[in-house]
Design an enzyme around this catalytic site. Structure first.
Site, PDB file in Angstrom:
ATOM      1  N   SER A  83       0.940  -1.182  -0.039  1.00 49.16           N
ATOM      2  CA  SER A  83       0.235   0.059  -0.093  1.00 49.16           C
ATOM      3  C   SER A  83       0.923   1.406   0.229  1.00 49.16           C
ATOM      4  CB  SER A  83      -0.934   0.021   1.297  1.00 49.16           C
ATOM      5  OG  SER A  83      -0.161  -0.244   2.262  1.00 49.16           O
ATOM      6  N   LEU A  84       0.190   2.452  -0.132  1.00 52.03           N
ATOM      7  CA  LEU A  84       1.130   3.732  -0.055  1.00 52.03           C
ATOM      8  C   LEU A  84       0.664   4.479   1.204  1.00 52.03           C
ATOM      9  CD1 LEU A  84       0.291   4.606  -3.723  1.00 52.03           C
ATOM     10  CD2 LEU A  84       2.689   3.968  -2.704  1.00 52.03           C
ATOM     11  N   GLU A 121       1.272  10.334 -11.033  1.00 52.98           N
ATOM     12  CA  GLU A 121       0.282   9.784 -11.707  1.00 52.98           C
ATOM     13  C   GLU A 121      -0.993  10.065 -11.088  1.00 52.98           C
ATOM     14  OE1 GLU A 121       1.536   5.736 -12.277  1.00 52.98           O
ATOM     15  OE2 GLU A 121       3.549   6.132 -11.403  1.00 52.98           O
ATOM     16  N   LYS A 123      -4.299   8.509  -9.020  1.00 56.31           N
ATOM     17  CA  LYS A 123      -4.498   7.455  -8.192  1.00 56.31           C
ATOM     18  C   LYS A 123      -5.986   6.930  -8.389  1.00 56.31           C
ATOM     19  CE  LYS A 123      -4.795   6.048  -3.252  1.00 56.31           C
ATOM     20  NZ  LYS A 123      -5.928   5.644  -3.350  1.00 56.31           N
ATOM     21  N   ASP A 125      -9.533   5.278  -8.665  1.00 53.96           N
ATOM     22  CA  ASP A 125     -10.573   4.978  -7.511  1.00 53.96           C
ATOM     23  C   ASP A 125     -11.339   3.659  -8.025  1.00 53.96           C
ATOM     24  OD1 ASP A 125     -11.917   4.777  -5.202  1.00 53.96           O
ATOM     25  OD2 ASP A 125     -13.505   6.398  -5.942  1.00 53.96           O
ATOM     26  N   GLU A 180      -5.031  -1.327 -11.866  1.00 54.78           N
ATOM     27  CA  GLU A 180      -6.226  -1.134 -11.386  1.00 54.78           C
ATOM     28  C   GLU A 180      -7.248  -1.356 -12.353  1.00 54.78           C
ATOM     29  OE1 GLU A 180      -7.771   1.070  -7.650  1.00 54.78           O
ATOM     30  OE2 GLU A 180      -5.793   0.664  -8.547  1.00 54.78           O
ATOM     31  N   TYR A 230      -5.862  -0.366 -16.028  1.00 50.62           N
ATOM     32  CA  TYR A 230      -4.655   0.548 -16.491  1.00 50.62           C
ATOM     33  C   TYR A 230      -3.452   0.157 -15.463  1.00 50.62           C
ATOM     34  CZ  TYR A 230      -7.716   4.139 -18.699  1.00 50.62           C
ATOM     35  OH  TYR A 230      -8.449   4.790 -19.387  1.00 50.62           O
ATOM     36  N   LYS A 337      -3.778  12.568  -1.565  1.00 53.16           N
ATOM     37  CA  LYS A 337      -5.406  12.505  -1.655  1.00 53.16           C
ATOM     38  C   LYS A 337      -6.062  13.716  -1.796  1.00 53.16           C
ATOM     39  CE  LYS A 337      -7.170   9.004  -0.846  1.00 53.16           C
ATOM     40  NZ  LYS A 337      -7.052   7.982   0.332  1.00 53.16           N
ATOM     41  N   CYS A 431     -47.473  24.309  -8.134  1.00 54.38           N
ATOM     42  CA  CYS A 431     -46.057  25.087  -8.143  1.00 54.38           C
ATOM     43  C   CYS A 431     -46.111  25.712  -6.704  1.00 54.38           C
ATOM     44  CB  CYS A 431     -45.873  26.078  -9.345  1.00 54.38           C
ATOM     45  SG  CYS A 431     -44.417  26.933  -9.233  1.00 54.38           S
ATOM     46  N   CYS A 434     -45.998  29.678  -7.665  1.00 53.25           N
ATOM     47  CA  CYS A 434     -47.059  30.605  -8.560  1.00 53.25           C
ATOM     48  C   CYS A 434     -48.446  29.848  -8.429  1.00 53.25           C
ATOM     49  CB  CYS A 434     -46.802  30.920  -9.929  1.00 53.25           C
ATOM     50  SG  CYS A 434     -46.877  29.463 -10.892  1.00 53.25           S
ATOM     51  N   CYS A 449     -44.061  22.918 -14.220  1.00 53.56           N
ATOM     52  CA  CYS A 449     -44.893  24.123 -13.790  1.00 53.56           C
ATOM     53  C   CYS A 449     -45.702  24.630 -15.040  1.00 53.56           C
ATOM     54  CB  CYS A 449     -44.340  25.235 -12.966  1.00 53.56           C
ATOM     55  SG  CYS A 449     -45.452  26.684 -12.943  1.00 53.56           S
ATOM     56  N   CYS A 455     -45.047  32.546 -13.705  1.00 50.26           N
ATOM     57  CA  CYS A 455     -44.048  32.197 -12.552  1.00 50.26           C
ATOM     58  C   CYS A 455     -43.144  32.747 -12.337  1.00 50.26           C
ATOM     59  CB  CYS A 455     -44.026  30.614 -12.651  1.00 50.26           C
ATOM     60  SG  CYS A 455     -43.119  29.987 -11.342  1.00 50.26           S
TER      61      CYS A 455
END
Length: 693
Positions: A83-84, A121, A123, A125, A180, A230, A337, A431, A434, A449, A455
């Protein structure tokens, strides 16, 4: 010539299909239509059915997925998937950069005047995975798991068309690729729509959809999901050296590694046919790292997929070896992050807002929550159908998402935390502004509406739209002032704006004499707009910037547009039955025609845009279509350049289109261009065509 054998035909088809897969899924630059691709695939399927002995595990026909398994097995990583460490503030990045420099300086790998070079680069998700290739063939794939052992997802990974089953070029005997798996936002939306139509569970976000898809026990389900891969790193690498099979690991820094820097390694992975993000960049020192972070933060919303930060890695592999590891994370890399884009909070109530065209939008009122760098108290729920699809109820704990400048939205309720006694939202019948009836046309998802400009809410939105940069561009006429002008009864239509005086305006809240004078000057400037801008400012439903400009070029005056019948309107490029009906309905309303008369009486005179002509102009007689976001030019700027060069800009792709200019997030228009064989340019290509720098 001797006729090719079935085996040769199969090999040729596989090579061609694999090349098209690479262009589509890796390069995002398809050169054949879907129909042409399907024809090639069907030919290969037919050939393999006739000659089953020709089927190989690497054939593109085998990506449909194997038989289901009872459970995912486990795979031990030859090299741990580490992990980082995380950085959240600029100070964290500066401290990381200083630690790196001090260590390398002490080891004699940096001089006092040097700045360390890093590979920066995205990160992603998504879900981290490891792919193992032996003799260039994909043989195994696993999730990160606990870093030592992951789940066996080999059969599922084989269904991803962005993952090569066979590497190209100079590959080693063994190569573990780290990367990823994710899902583009556009693909995620289509998947959720399909899930909803089938009555299946919808996913909360693209990451959950990707992770769930990759962990399916039935690979045939994974094959139907639009997943992408990727590459960003590597694990074990083995190659023959002096007759011996030797192992080279990421942390070895050995001079016998395939390349000497992280940047070179990524280029090498890309040359092997693996997809690598083009947003990576070599930078120097802490300031270079932070500049990259800011740039990605600003352009984050234009990416086709979600990211939750950026990653910095010391570029030199020798330096990486010296820096080494602490616990489970490398000292030579850190993840910077972004502020969280998703948080949970409580939904206090659901109210509705009235838009410019009368559209009724449900809005969630939330307990304040800090998400995406700001405190959010309101979020969109889109429409009644979306609320029912998501089963969102007042009192729920909900997941709220905010991405960049995008309006925050409620993604889903946390059902485990739902309190008793909640009920579904019901769209009001009147509405709230009005009192006019709210109706929902049969063919639409949006309720509206029926009050029109009677209105006040619609009037305010219409005036703000007309004052916008792409319409009349009235500087100084903000939403707050529009609200005051409408609420006071002073402004009932667009024409009333042009009768305002400095003395009147100066009396309004937060409007001093100078601001009032500036606004009157801006209104005077807006009295002579381009006809296309005026037509767009009127807010005619379905008439966007491009259609407004086409109407202006075709008719030359607002009076001519008003007098046009359906047949005349249909002669305008890209105007179909729906748009023509909307224009006729708008000018069929007496109060809208009266506004035009009042505008003329107030001194507003629009001029038709002059389109450059002449056969010697670079785009004379050519039609271009713009799609996506260009890096430097706005769509308005690109359009002005194209018109000045004698070209036309259209909103849809046809066989008459000369070029499609595609930027980031280019969608269906790019696909249509490939189907019709229309040439595709990027911004640089357009500039070259125009002869501008």
């Amino acid at each position: 010539m001797q006729e090719s054998t079935p085996a040769q035909q199969a090999e040729a088809l596989r090579a061609e299909i694999n090349e098209h897969n690479h262009r589509y899924y890796v390069l995002d630059a398809p050169v054949v239509s879907d129909a042409a691709y399907d024809k090639l695939m069907n030919s290969l399927i037919a050939l393999e059915q006739a000659h089953p002995e020709l089927i190989t595990p690497e054939s593109p026909t085998q990506r449909v997925g194997a038989q289901p398994v009872s459970a995912l097995g486990s795979i031990r990583h030859a090299v741990p998937m580490r992990s980082l460490g995380n950085a959240f503030e600029e100070e964290d990045v500066q401290a990381f950069s200083k630690r790196v420099f001090d260590t390398l300086y002490g080891a004699g790998l940096a001089r006092a005047e040097d700045q360390v070079q890093y590979m920066a680069e995205l990160k992603f998700d998504g879900l981290a995975v490891s792919l193992r290739y032996e003799d260039g063939k994909l043989v195994q794939a696993a999730t990160r798991g606990d870093g030592q052992t992951g789940e066996d997802i080999t059969s599922n990974i084989r269904t991803l068309r962005s993952v090569p089953l066979k590497l190209k070029g100079d590959y080693p005997q063994v190569l573990e690729v780290r990367g990823e798996v994710l899902m583009n936002r556009r693909d995620f939306e289509k998947l959720n729509q399909a899930q909803q139509e089938r009555g299946d569970k919808v996913f909360v976000n693209p990451r959950n959809a990707a992770a769930g898809s990759l962990r399916q026990l039935d690979p045939r389900i994974t094959a139907k999901r639009p997943l992408r891969f990727y590459a960003y790193g590597w694990g074990e690498i083995r190659k023959v050296h002096d007759g011996q099979l030797e192992v080279f690991r990421q942390e070895s820094g050995s001079p016998d590694m395939p390349r000497k820097t992280h940047a070179q390694m990524l280029d090498w992975l890309q040359a092997l046919g693996l997809p690598v993000s083009d947003t990576r960049k070599l930078v120097c020192g802490a300031e270079g790292l932070l500049e990259y972070y800011r740039h990605i933060g600003e352009t984050r919303s234009t990416l086709p997929f979600d990211i939750d930060g950026v990653v910095y890695k010391v570029d030199s592999l020798q330096a990486q070896e010296v820096l080494g590891y602490v616990a489970r994370a490398p000292r030579f890399a850190v993840a910077h992050k972004f502020p969280a884009q998703e948080e949970t909070t409580r939904l206090l109530s659901i109210e509705v807002q009235v838009g410019r065209t009368g559209a009724i939008t449900p809005v969630a009122r939330l307990e304040p929550v800090f998400v995406g760098g700001v405190t959010v108290t309101n979020a969109t729920l889109h429409n009644e159908d979306e609320i029912r699809r998501k089963d969102v109820r007042v009192g729920d704990t909900v997941v709220v998402r905010r991405a960049g400048d995008v309006i925050p939205e409620v993604l889903a309720p946390v059902l485990d935390l739902r309190p008793p006694g909640t009920s579904l939202f019901v769209m009001p019948t009147e509405c709230p502004v009005c009192g006019s009836a709210i109706e929902r046309p049969e063919d639409e998802a949006v309720s509206r509406c029926t009050g029109g400009l009677f209105c006040a809410a619609q009037r305010k939105q219409s005036l703000s739209h007309a004052a916008g940069r792409k319409a009349l561009d009235i500087d100084g006429l903000g939403e707050k002032l529009v609200e005051q002008l409408v609420d006071s009864g002073r402004v009932k239509s667009l024409a009333d704006l042009f009768t305002l005086t400095s003395d009147e305006l100066a009396a309004y809240e937060r409007m001093g004499r100078k601001s009032a004078d500036n606004l009157v000057a801006a209104l005077d400037k807006a009295r002579t707009p381009d006809l296309g801008r005026l037509l767009y400012a009127l807010g005619i439903r379905h008439v966007g910037e491009t259609t407004a400009r086409d109407l202006a070029l075709h008719f030359g005056s607002v009076e001519a547009v008003m007098a046009a019948d359906e047949a005349a309107l249909l002669q305008v490029h890209d105007v179909g039955m729906v748009v023509a009906a909307s224009i006729l309905n708008f000018f069929g309303e007496p109060h809208n025609r009266e506004v035009i008369t009042q505008l003329v009486e107030a001194g507003v005179h629009a001029s038709a845009p002059e389109q450059a002509s002449g056969s010697d102009l670079p785009l004379a007689g050519k039609t271009l279509v713009l799609t996506g976001t260009m890096p430097n030019w706005t769509r308005d700027e690109a359009t002005r350049h194209i018109l000045a060069a004698g070209g036309k800009v259209s909103g849809s792709v046809s066989r008459k289109t000369a070029y499609v200019v595609a930027g980031e997030e280019a969608g269906s228009k790019l696909t249509k261009a490939a189907e019709l064989g229309v040439a595709v340019l990027d911004e640089d290509g357009l500039k070259a065509l125009l002869g501008v720098g």
